[in-house]
Write a protein that holds these residues in place. Structure first.
Motif, PDB file in Angstrom:
ATOM      1  N   GLY A 103     103.979  18.597  17.423  1.00 21.17           N
ATOM      2  CA  GLY A 103     102.954  19.088  16.515  1.00 21.17           C
ATOM      3  C   GLY A 103     102.212  17.985  15.781  1.00 21.17           C
ATOM      4  O   GLY A 103     101.003  18.006  15.675  1.00 21.17           O
ATOM      5  N   ARG A 145     105.042  20.438   9.286  1.00 17.44           N
ATOM      6  CA  ARG A 145     105.719  21.367  10.204  1.00 17.44           C
ATOM      7  C   ARG A 145     105.986  22.711   9.522  1.00 17.44           C
ATOM      8  O   ARG A 145     105.815  23.768  10.127  1.00 17.44           O
ATOM      9  CB  ARG A 145     107.032  20.750  10.711  1.00 17.44           C
ATOM     10  CG  ARG A 145     106.853  19.557  11.618  1.00 17.44           C
ATOM     11  CD  ARG A 145     106.219  19.904  12.921  1.00 17.44           C
ATOM     12  NE  ARG A 145     107.182  20.664  13.713  1.00 17.44           N
ATOM     13  CZ  ARG A 145     106.946  21.191  14.883  1.00 17.44           C
ATOM     14  NH1 ARG A 145     105.764  21.064  15.430  1.00 17.44           N
ATOM     15  NH2 ARG A 145     107.860  21.859  15.528  1.00 17.44           N
ATOM     16  N   LYS A 146     106.379  22.664   8.261  1.00 13.40           N
ATOM     17  CA  LYS A 146     106.623  23.906   7.519  1.00 13.40           C
ATOM     18  C   LYS A 146     105.325  24.694   7.360  1.00 13.40           C
ATOM     19  O   LYS A 146     105.291  25.905   7.566  1.00 13.40           O
ATOM     20  CB  LYS A 146     107.231  23.597   6.155  1.00 13.40           C
ATOM     21  CG  LYS A 146     107.568  24.834   5.353  1.00 13.40           C
ATOM     22  CD  LYS A 146     108.209  24.482   4.031  1.00 13.40           C
ATOM     23  CE  LYS A 146     108.527  25.734   3.252  1.00 13.40           C
ATOM     24  NZ  LYS A 146     109.125  25.437   1.952  1.00 13.40           N
ATOM     25  N   ARG A 147     104.246  23.992   7.018  1.00 17.89           N
ATOM     26  CA  ARG A 147     102.947  24.641   6.855  1.00 17.89           C
ATOM     27  C   ARG A 147     102.502  25.275   8.174  1.00 17.89           C
ATOM     28  O   ARG A 147     101.982  26.385   8.201  1.00 17.89           O
ATOM     29  CB  ARG A 147     101.915  23.616   6.371  1.00 17.89           C
ATOM     30  CG  ARG A 147     100.557  24.215   6.064  1.00 17.89           C
ATOM     31  CD  ARG A 147      99.543  23.165   5.686  1.00 17.89           C
ATOM     32  NE  ARG A 147      99.360  22.245   6.798  1.00 17.89           N
ATOM     33  CZ  ARG A 147      99.358  20.928   6.689  1.00 17.89           C
ATOM     34  NH1 ARG A 147      99.516  20.358   5.534  1.00 17.89           N
ATOM     35  NH2 ARG A 147      99.186  20.163   7.756  1.00 17.89           N
ATOM     36  N   ASP A 148     102.729  24.570   9.281  1.00 22.09           N
ATOM     37  CA  ASP A 148     102.374  25.111  10.599  1.00 22.09           C
ATOM     38  C   ASP A 148     103.152  26.393  10.895  1.00 22.09           C
ATOM     39  O   ASP A 148     102.581  27.366  11.387  1.00 22.09           O
ATOM     40  CB  ASP A 148     102.658  24.082  11.699  1.00 22.09           C
ATOM     41  CG  ASP A 148     101.692  22.920  11.683  1.00 22.09           C
ATOM     42  OD1 ASP A 148     100.687  22.967  10.945  1.00 22.09           O
ATOM     43  OD2 ASP A 148     101.953  21.936  12.408  1.00 22.09           O
ATOM     44  N   ARG A 149     104.456  26.377  10.613  1.00 19.38           N
ATOM     45  CA  ARG A 149     105.271  27.575  10.871  1.00 19.38           C
ATOM     46  C   ARG A 149     104.792  28.748  10.034  1.00 19.38           C
ATOM     47  O   ARG A 149     104.677  29.863  10.528  1.00 19.38           O
ATOM     48  CB  ARG A 149     106.751  27.281  10.583  1.00 19.38           C
ATOM     49  CG  ARG A 149     107.460  26.549  11.686  1.00 19.38           C
ATOM     50  CD  ARG A 149     108.961  26.525  11.501  1.00 19.38           C
ATOM     51  NE  ARG A 149     109.395  25.940  10.245  1.00 19.38           N
ATOM     52  CZ  ARG A 149     109.560  24.636  10.022  1.00 19.38           C
ATOM     53  NH1 ARG A 149     109.331  23.781  10.989  1.00 19.38           N
ATOM     54  NH2 ARG A 149     109.963  24.200   8.849  1.00 19.38           N
ATOM     55  N   LEU A 150     104.526  28.503   8.754  1.00 23.67           N
ATOM     56  CA  LEU A 150     104.073  29.577   7.867  1.00 23.67           C
ATOM     57  C   LEU A 150     102.711  30.126   8.281  1.00 23.67           C
ATOM     58  O   LEU A 150     102.448  31.317   8.125  1.00 23.67           O
ATOM     59  CB  LEU A 150     104.026  29.087   6.419  1.00 23.67           C
ATOM     60  CG  LEU A 150     105.380  28.786   5.770  1.00 23.67           C
ATOM     61  CD1 LEU A 150     105.189  28.162   4.394  1.00 23.67           C
ATOM     62  CD2 LEU A 150     106.228  30.048   5.674  1.00 23.67           C
ATOM     63  N   GLY A 152     101.607  30.096  11.342  1.00 26.08           N
ATOM     64  CA  GLY A 152     101.661  30.558  12.725  1.00 26.08           C
ATOM     65  C   GLY A 152     100.903  29.661  13.691  1.00 26.08           C
ATOM     66  O   GLY A 152     100.437  30.113  14.732  1.00 26.08           O
ATOM     67  N   SER A 154     100.144  27.244  16.599  1.00 28.54           N
ATOM     68  CA  SER A 154     100.764  26.970  17.891  1.00 28.54           C
ATOM     69  C   SER A 154      99.980  25.870  18.581  1.00 28.54           C
ATOM     70  O   SER A 154      98.752  25.847  18.534  1.00 28.54           O
ATOM     71  CB  SER A 154     100.747  28.229  18.765  1.00 28.54           C
ATOM     72  OG  SER A 154     101.192  27.919  20.059  1.00 28.54           O
TER      73      SER A 154
END
Length: 193
Positions: A103, A145-150, A152, A154
């Motif tokens: 990412g 990475r946390k911001r990307d997961r929250l 969504g 991809s």
């Protein structure tokens, strides 16, 4: 040493606005426009980078040694910078599995680069420069990475063929830098060549 510290504050501070002040950053972009924001961002980054280079160069003239690294750590550092170059290539070459999996490959590459240089260098200026970048890249990687997961986010699946391109470009860039450019630009030949 003061110029090095000031340069780190400016450069890493500018590059941390998404980490520490996302709302302020959004307000500035809304008020000034994206192009003006990018221009000011680039200008501040260049000023910080120049201060880091000059300040580090001055600090190297009269170093304060915290530890003396054995000679073999130079070879370990050269080896650890190899993945840094591959990760840097993955940042700019689209469609690789590496970029899709990580990412934010540049931040991981900065961590490899900084750790490698901390292992091989033991002055106070080295600790400030490489330790500062290591701490910054670690924090920003985790938050990104946390911001990307929250959100969504991809990065797709990537193509193995593009990973081959990333590795080849990274290897070539690493070889050019380790064998020639590091000596010319930094004054240190990590491989003794």
């Amino acid at each position: 040493m003061l110029l090095l510290i000031l340069g780190l504050i400016v450069f890493l501070g500018v590059h941390s606005t998404r980490l520490f002040a996302p709302q302020w950053r959004a307000r500035q972009i809304a008020a000034k426009g994206l192009k003006a924001w990018k221009g000011l961002y680039a200008l501040a980054s260049i000023v910080g980078f120049v201060l880091i280079i000059y300040g580090y160069g001055q600090a190297r003239l009269d170093p304060t040694w915290l530890w003396i690294s054995p000679v073999w750590t130079r070879h370990l550092a050269a080896l650890l910078t190899l993945p840094a170059f591959i990760l840097l290539a993955a940042t700019y070459i689209p469609g690789s599995c590496l970029k899709a999996r990580i990412g934010h490959p540049m931040l991981l590459g900065v961590k490899f680069w900084a750790l490698a240089h901390l292992i091989a260098n033991g002055s106070l200026a080295d600790l400030l420069l490489f330790g500062g970048f290591l701490a910054w890249a670690t924090a920003l990687f985790v938050v990104s990475r946390k911001r990307d997961r929250l959100a969504g986010v991809s990065y797709g699946k990537g193509k193995p063929a593009m990973d081959a391109v990333v590795v080849i470009v990274g290897l070539v860039a690493w070889a050019a830098f380790a064998m020639y450019l590091h000596g010319v630009l930094i004054g240190v030949k990590p491989l003794g060549m």
